[in-house]
Design an enzyme around this catalytic site. Structure first.
Site, mmCIF file in Angstrom:
data_model
loop_
_atom_site.group_PDB
_atom_site.id
_atom_site.type_symbol
_atom_site.label_atom_id
_atom_site.label_comp_id
_atom_site.label_asym_id
_atom_site.label_seq_id
_atom_site.Cartn_x
_atom_site.Cartn_y
_atom_site.Cartn_z
ATOM 1 N N SER A 43 -2.073 -4.314 -50.313
ATOM 2 C CA SER A 43 -0.980 -4.611 -49.338
ATOM 3 C C SER A 43 0.140 -3.499 -49.423
ATOM 4 O O SER A 43 0.962 -3.362 -48.534
ATOM 5 C CB SER A 43 -0.081 -5.895 -49.543
ATOM 6 O OG SER A 43 0.084 -5.937 -50.875
ATOM 7 N N TYR B 278 -3.510 -5.627 -44.856
ATOM 8 C CA TYR B 278 -4.450 -6.902 -44.703
ATOM 9 C C TYR B 278 -5.132 -6.935 -43.463
ATOM 10 O O TYR B 278 -5.976 -7.197 -43.102
ATOM 11 C CB TYR B 278 -4.086 -8.124 -45.369
ATOM 12 C CG TYR B 278 -3.867 -7.969 -46.830
ATOM 13 C CD1 TYR B 278 -4.331 -7.023 -47.683
ATOM 14 C CD2 TYR B 278 -2.914 -8.794 -47.664
ATOM 15 C CE1 TYR B 278 -4.156 -7.058 -49.088
ATOM 16 C CE2 TYR B 278 -2.484 -8.735 -48.845
ATOM 17 C CZ TYR B 278 -3.330 -8.009 -49.771
ATOM 18 O OH TYR B 278 -3.148 -7.989 -50.794
ATOM 19 N N HIS C 128 -2.480 -17.252 -50.901
ATOM 20 C CA HIS C 128 -3.842 -17.824 -50.597
ATOM 21 C C HIS C 128 -4.003 -18.267 -49.157
ATOM 22 O O HIS C 128 -4.697 -17.857 -48.461
ATOM 23 C CB HIS C 128 -4.515 -18.682 -51.497
ATOM 24 C CG HIS C 128 -4.854 -17.927 -52.793
ATOM 25 N ND1 HIS C 128 -5.726 -18.577 -53.851
ATOM 26 C CD2 HIS C 128 -4.962 -16.681 -53.175
ATOM 27 C CE1 HIS C 128 -5.892 -17.729 -54.722
ATOM 28 N NE2 HIS C 128 -5.881 -16.724 -54.323
ATOM 29 N N LYS D 187 -9.821 -18.766 -57.038
ATOM 30 C CA LYS D 187 -9.148 -20.199 -57.360
ATOM 31 C C LYS D 187 -7.805 -19.729 -57.907
ATOM 32 O O LYS D 187 -7.476 -18.616 -58.309
ATOM 33 C CB LYS D 187 -10.039 -20.764 -58.375
ATOM 34 C CG LYS D 187 -10.597 -20.085 -59.375
ATOM 35 C CD LYS D 187 -9.421 -19.932 -60.672
ATOM 36 C CE LYS D 187 -9.468 -18.782 -61.629
ATOM 37 N NZ LYS D 187 -8.247 -18.471 -62.065
ATOM 38 N N ARG E 293 3.011 -12.482 -63.245
ATOM 39 C CA ARG E 293 2.401 -13.465 -62.309
ATOM 40 C C ARG E 293 1.983 -14.766 -62.797
ATOM 41 O O ARG E 293 2.236 -15.752 -62.299
ATOM 42 C CB ARG E 293 1.195 -12.901 -61.498
ATOM 43 C CG ARG E 293 -0.032 -12.739 -62.382
ATOM 44 C CD ARG E 293 -1.224 -12.597 -61.598
ATOM 45 N NE ARG E 293 -2.443 -12.587 -62.381
ATOM 46 C CZ ARG E 293 -3.165 -13.903 -62.792
ATOM 47 N NH1 ARG E 293 -2.450 -14.938 -62.460
ATOM 48 N NH2 ARG E 293 -4.296 -13.583 -63.746
ATOM 49 N N ASP F 47 -3.943 -21.532 -62.771
ATOM 50 C CA ASP F 47 -4.588 -20.388 -63.426
ATOM 51 C C ASP F 47 -5.635 -20.638 -64.243
ATOM 52 O O ASP F 47 -6.699 -20.181 -64.057
ATOM 53 C CB ASP F 47 -3.433 -19.149 -63.696
ATOM 54 C CG ASP F 47 -4.092 -17.796 -63.790
ATOM 55 O OD1 ASP F 47 -4.817 -17.551 -64.762
ATOM 56 O OD2 ASP F 47 -4.367 -17.120 -62.764
#
Length: 386
Positions: A46, A71, A92, A110, A182, A195
């Site tokens: 990106s 993207y 997502h 996921k 993150r 996560d």
């Protein structure tokens, strides 16, 4: 007959994308696969085309692969069959919608999205557009997971009444993660639940939900959770979940009633402190005739033991190494390829309905823990700049 080749486009160039692509590049024959093959034909960052080019070089993609700096350009590439979305959870929903609207099949890392409402819209959109969509819960496709599910369904340890699963890494959070990583950043839907906790929930759902025939599966009848929030950012650093299911497996005829799952995750203590399995199994699946213990990280266990109640019945120990020095992500990629060959819209091992049920459970866990992400991240509006 030549194997059916699937052409992948990779969205994002972070650590998980690196691991996935390296697995894709391993010869499928080395894991006994001859019906399908994979090629990576496009990669997008990106931030810049240069970053995508460096990624292509660093992972060793030798065939022609196009680098993109956006993207939008990636999903417009006619040579791409399926997009692997490897961006943070926070992005997502927007990223998958972008790919679906462009007519691309999608494998999305996921946790699928930030909340169940977003997941439902993605599934509805994929169905409407007749496109394949799957949450990349790669653990479900490992041979060890398939073996364990079959053992449960065959009644090897009787009715499974309780599952205990832990996915925790002991780190000095302030020093290791700070406020911008993150893992703890609210703007990126950070915290251990989405996560890491997803893996603990994966084992609970694999054993207590997925092993039932599809028409007998029932979502948790109760969810209780305790959550500790990280004092510097507000993301969760520790979450423990107790889920009650209205049925047990493989049959609830002998002991009608509920089964229970305990799913744990933590950023300050570790499931396996010395990395030698000294602390015992990461997952225990307990039935009326014995239990299955899984050793190694819950997301990629390397072995399991079956311990029986019956006197004189010996403990079984089974090693399940990943072939070809792979990480194990190629198994989920193989599933995607076969689903595309068979023109399926979803995988039977990770169906849309189950992804939604798991996300709904995590929604309730976050509600009880008071974990609310920024409005833009929780939004179901598309398109929206996040």
């Amino acid at each position: 007959m030549a194997p059916h080749n699937i052409r992948w486009g990779i969205m994002a160039t972070g650590k998980i994308a690196n691991v996935f692509v390296k697995d894709l590049l391993i010869n499928p024959n080395l894991r006994g696969v001859s019906d399908i093959s994979h090629s990576v034909v496009a990669v997008s960052s990106s931030s810049s085309k240069d970053r995508a080019e460096k990624f292509i070089s660093s992972v060793g993609i030798s065939t022609h692969c196009t680098a993109y700096g956006s993207y939008n350009d990636l999903v417009a590439d006619a040579n791409v069959d399926v997009i692997y979305v490897a961006t943070p959870h926070s992005h997502h929903f927007q990223n998958v919608m972008l790919a679906l609207e462009a007519g691309k099949h999608v494998l999305c890392e996921k946790a699928f999205t930030v909340n169940a409402a977003q997941t439902k819209i993605l599934c509805e959109t994929a169905k409407k557009k007749n496109l394949f969509l799957m949450e990349a819960v790669w653990t479900r496709y490992l041979p060890i997971s398939i073996q364990v599910r079959e053992l449960i369904k065959s009644g090897e340890i009787g009715e499974v009444l309780r599952v205990i699963a832990d996915t925790s890494f002991g780190d000095p959070v302030e020093e290791a993660w700070g406020t911008d990583h993150r893992m703890v950043k609210m703007d990126l839907a950070g915290g251990c639940l989405l996560d890491l906790g997803i893996y603990s929930l994966t084992w609970v759902f694999q054993a207590l939900y997925h092993t039932l025939p599809r028409n007998q599966r029932k979502p948790p009848s109760a969810v209780a959770a305790h959550m500790t929030l990280y004092h510097l950012t507000g993301a969760d650093e520790a979450t423990t979940m107790l889920l009650s299911f209205p049925t047990s497996t493989p049959s609830n005829s002998a002991h009608p009633g509920q089964s229970q799952g305990v799913a744990m995750t933590h950023l300050r203590v570790s499931t396996d402190p010395d990395q030698k399995n000294t602390a015992g199994p990461a997952v225990r699946i307990q039935g009326t005739k014995g239990e299955i213990q899984l050793y190694g990280h819950s997301f990629r266990p390397g072995s399991y033991r079956i311990i029986y109640n019956e006197e004189g019945k010996e403990v079984k120990e089974v090693q399940c190494p990943i072939p070809a020095n792979g990480h194990g992500m190629f198994f989920e990629a193989d599933e995607v390829a076969r689903c595309l060959c068979d023109k399926k819209l979803e995988s039977e091992s990770m169906p849309w309905e189950e992804s939604i049920v798991v996300m709904e459970a995590m929604d309730e866990v976050r509600r009880q823990g008071g974990l609310i992400y920024p409005e833009k991240i929780e939004s179901t509006v598309y398109p929206l700049q996040v």
